[in-house]
Design an enzyme around this catalytic site. Structure first.
Site, mmCIF file in Angstrom:
data_model
loop_
_atom_site.group_PDB
_atom_site.id
_atom_site.type_symbol
_atom_site.label_atom_id
_atom_site.label_comp_id
_atom_site.label_asym_id
_atom_site.label_seq_id
_atom_site.Cartn_x
_atom_site.Cartn_y
_atom_site.Cartn_z
ATOM 1 N N GLN A 16 9.164 17.108 8.724
ATOM 2 C CA GLN A 16 8.529 15.893 9.331
ATOM 3 C C GLN A 16 7.071 16.021 9.006
ATOM 4 O OE1 GLN A 16 9.458 12.533 8.812
ATOM 5 N NE2 GLN A 16 11.096 13.952 7.603
ATOM 6 N N GLU A 19 9.496 7.010 16.105
ATOM 7 C CA GLU A 19 9.785 6.551 13.898
ATOM 8 C C GLU A 19 11.114 6.501 13.322
ATOM 9 O OE1 GLU A 19 7.510 6.986 10.357
ATOM 10 O OE2 GLU A 19 7.404 8.315 11.207
ATOM 11 N N HIS A 20 11.337 8.240 13.546
ATOM 12 C CA HIS A 20 12.912 8.582 13.055
ATOM 13 C C HIS A 20 13.271 8.851 14.677
ATOM 14 C CE1 HIS A 20 10.183 9.322 9.861
ATOM 15 N NE2 HIS A 20 11.056 8.458 9.137
ATOM 16 N N ASP A 74 14.111 9.272 4.056
ATOM 17 C CA ASP A 74 12.974 9.567 2.997
ATOM 18 C C ASP A 74 13.441 8.570 1.314
ATOM 19 O OD1 ASP A 74 11.553 9.995 5.708
ATOM 20 O OD2 ASP A 74 11.222 12.256 4.836
ATOM 21 N N TYR A 118 0.895 -0.965 0.455
ATOM 22 C CA TYR A 118 0.121 -0.253 -0.065
ATOM 23 C C TYR A 118 1.016 1.096 -0.361
ATOM 24 C CZ TYR A 118 -3.564 3.395 1.415
ATOM 25 O OH TYR A 118 -4.608 4.493 0.829
ATOM 26 N N GLU A 166 4.094 -35.836 30.190
ATOM 27 C CA GLU A 166 2.969 -34.919 30.131
ATOM 28 C C GLU A 166 1.691 -35.488 29.897
ATOM 29 O OE1 GLU A 166 3.819 -33.265 26.770
ATOM 30 O OE2 GLU A 166 5.536 -31.939 28.051
ATOM 31 N N THR A 208 3.363 10.481 10.535
ATOM 32 C CA THR A 208 4.716 10.441 10.656
ATOM 33 C C THR A 208 5.454 10.921 11.976
ATOM 34 O OG1 THR A 208 7.386 10.321 9.664
ATOM 35 C CG2 THR A 208 5.159 12.489 9.343
ATOM 36 N N HIS A 261 2.216 -39.720 21.859
ATOM 37 C CA HIS A 261 3.129 -39.429 21.417
ATOM 38 C C HIS A 261 4.455 -40.347 21.630
ATOM 39 C CE1 HIS A 261 1.057 -35.648 21.238
ATOM 40 N NE2 HIS A 261 1.905 -34.987 20.422
ATOM 41 N N ASN A 298 -2.839 6.561 7.240
ATOM 42 C CA ASN A 298 -3.712 6.644 7.906
ATOM 43 C C ASN A 298 -4.280 6.086 9.113
ATOM 44 O OD1 ASN A 298 -6.088 5.905 6.707
ATOM 45 N ND2 ASN A 298 -6.248 7.890 5.985
ATOM 46 N N HIS A 318 4.701 16.501 6.357
ATOM 47 C CA HIS A 318 4.131 15.576 6.083
ATOM 48 C C HIS A 318 2.093 15.249 6.464
ATOM 49 C CE1 HIS A 318 6.701 12.797 4.688
ATOM 50 N NE2 HIS A 318 7.322 13.117 5.162
#
Length: 457
Positions: A284, A353-354, A387, A146, A441, A262, A446, A239, A287
Site C-alpha cells: 500500500q 480503509e484496509h 485490490d 471517477y 402537534e 490509501t 393533518h 486525492n 501507491h
C-alpha cells in the site's frame, strides 16, 4: 520487488525511520486512542476547499472552456472536448495485452458475482386488512464514476465503480479519468480498455475536482454528445482535491464516501510472519508518498523483525523511494499494545480503509472488529487480493471515516422507496389516532385531511 526469505532480516539494509508508538501500560479513552494512532500531517480539507470552490465555480460558469484551461494547467494537455471518441475505446481494447485482458475479465467475473448477491430484497408488510407498506429498491438514473490517474494506472478502479452500478440496474453511466499527455490527451489506454470491456462508451478525459464538478452540475453543449448531463451519484477514489470536491457537491448529488489516500493497518501477534507483514505494508505504501502503513501488535519481537524486513524489502522494490517516504511519514508506524484486547480497540479507533488480521484464530478476531472499510483474514487474504480479484470492492472509506461509512457497493446506487397503500377501512381504523396526534402537534389540517374522507359517511 525481490521477495525475501524469512531470514532476510539478517541481511544488511539501509535503516528505515518507521515511527514507533507505545501504548502499553496505558488505559486510553476512544478520543485518546484516536489522537494517538498515526495520522498524516497533510493538507486538510479546509486548506484545499477554496481552490476546489474556485474550480467548481469556473466549471459551472464557463463549462468546456474552463475544462480546457484546467487540463492544460494540471495535465499539460490541450483539449478541444474531453469526451473520448468511440474509436479510441475500441482501439484500446483491441490492443490490450491478452494477459491483462484475462486478468480484468476474471476480476469482472468475481466482482459481478459478489455484487449480484448484494442487492437487497424489497419488503412488503401487511399491517392489517387493506393496510400494506412496502419498501422497494430503485436504481438511481445516472451516475458519474471517477477513476484516478497520477502515480499509477487503475483499470481495477473502473471495475470497482462500474460493476456494482450495473448490478444495481443503473442505465446511464459516465466515467472520467485524467487526460494523459503521453497518450495524446486521452486517459490511459488500459483504463479505456477496461471501460470498453464493461460496455461503457461515455468516457471523459477529465481529472480532479473539475471532473466531480462536471458530473454534479453538468455542462451544456451543442448536441447530445457534446453535453455532459448531470448525474445523481458520484463515486470513486482520488486525492484530497477530489475528496474535497465530493464533500462540497454532496447534497447536489449523492456520493459514496470521501475516499482519499490509501491506508493499511495490520493487527498481528507473535505468530505472524514478518516478511508477509512487511510485504503487505509496502504494497500500500507504493501507491503514494502519503499512503499510510500501520502495524498494531503486542509483540516487541515482531515489531523489530518487521522493521528490519521493511528496510530490506523497500530497498529492492521498484518504487523504493516512494515506499520509504510513505513508511517514514507521520501517517505510518508501529503501535505497540499490551494484548489483543487493546489491539482491537486501537483498530476500531483507527478505522482503517484496509485492515489485515494476522493473529492466531484470525477469523474469530476479525469478527470482533467494528470499524474498517474491509477486513482481510489470515496469511492468504492480502490487501492485494482485494485490490484486484477477491470479488470485493476496493473503493473504501479512509481517514477514519470507516467508523460511519461503507465501501462502494450495490446499495450506493439504489434508493429505498416506501410505498403506502391503505384502503378506506384500513385508514378508518387508525383515523382517530391520526387526529389525536395532529392535534397534539397543533397541526389540525393533518387531521382534517383524514376526517374529510369520512364526512357524511
Amino acid at each position: 520487488m525481490t521477495i525475501s526469505p524469512e531470514n532476510s532480516a539478517d541481511t544488511p539494509a539501509q535503516p528505515l525511520d518507521f515511527r514507533r508508538i507505545d501504548l502499553r501500560g496505558r488505559s486510553l479513552s476512544l478520543a485518546e486512542l484516536r489522537a494517538a494512532v498515526p495520522r498524516a500531517e497533510h493538507q486538510t480539507m479546509a486548506d484545499a476547499e477554496q481552490k476546489v470552490l474556485d474550480i467548481i465555480s469556473a466549471v459551472r460558469s464557463r463549462g468546456f472552456e474552463a475544462l480546457g484551461e484546467l487540463a492544460l494547467a494540471f495535465d499539460g494537455v490541450e483539449q478541444s472536448h474531453p469526451r473520448v471518441p468511440a474509436a479510441a475505446l475500441a482501439a484500446a481494447l483491441e490492443n490490450l495485452d491478452p494477459a491483462v485482458r484475462a486478468a480484468l475479465e476474471e476480476s469482472i467475473s468475481r466482482a459481478r458475482r459478489f455484487a449480484d448477491g448484494q442487492r437487497p430484497a424489497s419488503v412488503h408488510v401487511e399491517l392489517g386488512d387493506g393496510a400494506v407498506v412496502s419498501q422497494n429498491w430503485v436504481p438511481v438514473g445516472r451516475v458519474g464514476l471517477y477513476v484516478p490517474g497520477g502515480l499509477a494506472v487503475y483499470p481495477s478502479s473502473v471495475i470497482m465503480n462500474v460493476v456494482p452500478a450495473l448490478a444495481a440496474g443503473v442505465t446511464s453511466i459516465a466515467l472520467a479519468s485524467p487526460p494523459q499527455k503521453d497518450f495524446g490527451g486521452l486517459p490511459h489506454p488500459t483504463i479505456l480498455a477496461a471501460a470498453a470491456l464493461l460496455g461503457i462508451d461515455e468516457v471523459y478525459g477529465i481529472g480532479g475536482a473539475q471532473a466531480i464538478a462536471s458530473f454534479a452540475f453538468g455542462i451544456p453543449g451543442a448536441g447530445h454528445e457534446q453535453s455532459i448531463e448531470p448525474v445523481d451519484v458520484v463515486t470513486g477514489p482520488g486525492n484530497i482535491f477530489v475528496a474535497t470536491a465530493k464533500r462540497l457537491v454532496k447534497g447536489v448529488v449523492g456520493i459514496d464516501s470521501e475516499a482519499g489516500t490509501t491506508e493499511i493497518a495490520i493487527l498481528a501477534d507473535a505468530s505472524a510472519r514478518p516478511a508477509l507483514v512487511a510485504a503487505d505494508l509496502i504494497s500500500q505504501a507504493e501507491h503514494d508518498p502519503k499512503a499510510a502503513s500501520v502495524l498494531i501488535t503486542d509483540s516487541e519481537e515482531l515489531a523489530s523483525a518487521v522493521r528490519r524486513e521493511l528496510a530490506f524489502q523497500s530497498g529492492t522494490t521498484k518504487h523504493g523511494e516512494r515506499v520509504r517516504t510513505a513508511l517514514s511519514g507521520p501517517q505510518s508506524g508501529v503501535v505497540l499494545v499490551d494484548d489483543l484486547e487493546q489491539g482491537i480497540a486501537v483498530c476500531d479507533a483507527y478505522a482503517a480503509e484496509h485492515l489485515e488480521i494476522m493473529t492466531a484464530d484470525a477469523a474469530a478476531v476479525a469478527a470482533r472488529i467494528r470499524n474498517a472499510g474491509a477486513i482481510f483474514v489470515g496469511d492468504y487474504s492480502p490487501v492485494s487480493l482485494g485490490d484486484y480479484c477477491a470479488g470485493s470492492n476496493h473503493v473504501l472509506p479512509t481517514s477514519g471515516t470507516a467508523a460511519f461509512s461503507s465501501g462502494l457497493n450495490v446499495t450506493t446506487f439504489l434508493r429505498a422507496v416506501q410505498v403506502i397503500n391503505y384502503n378506506k377501512a384500513a385508514l378508518e381504523e387508525v383515523s382517530k389516532h391520526i387526529v389525536s396526534l395532529a392535534d397534539a402537534e397543533d397541526l389540525p389540517g393533518h387531521g382534517d385531511a383524514v376526517k374529510i374522507r369520512f364526512a357524511g359517511a
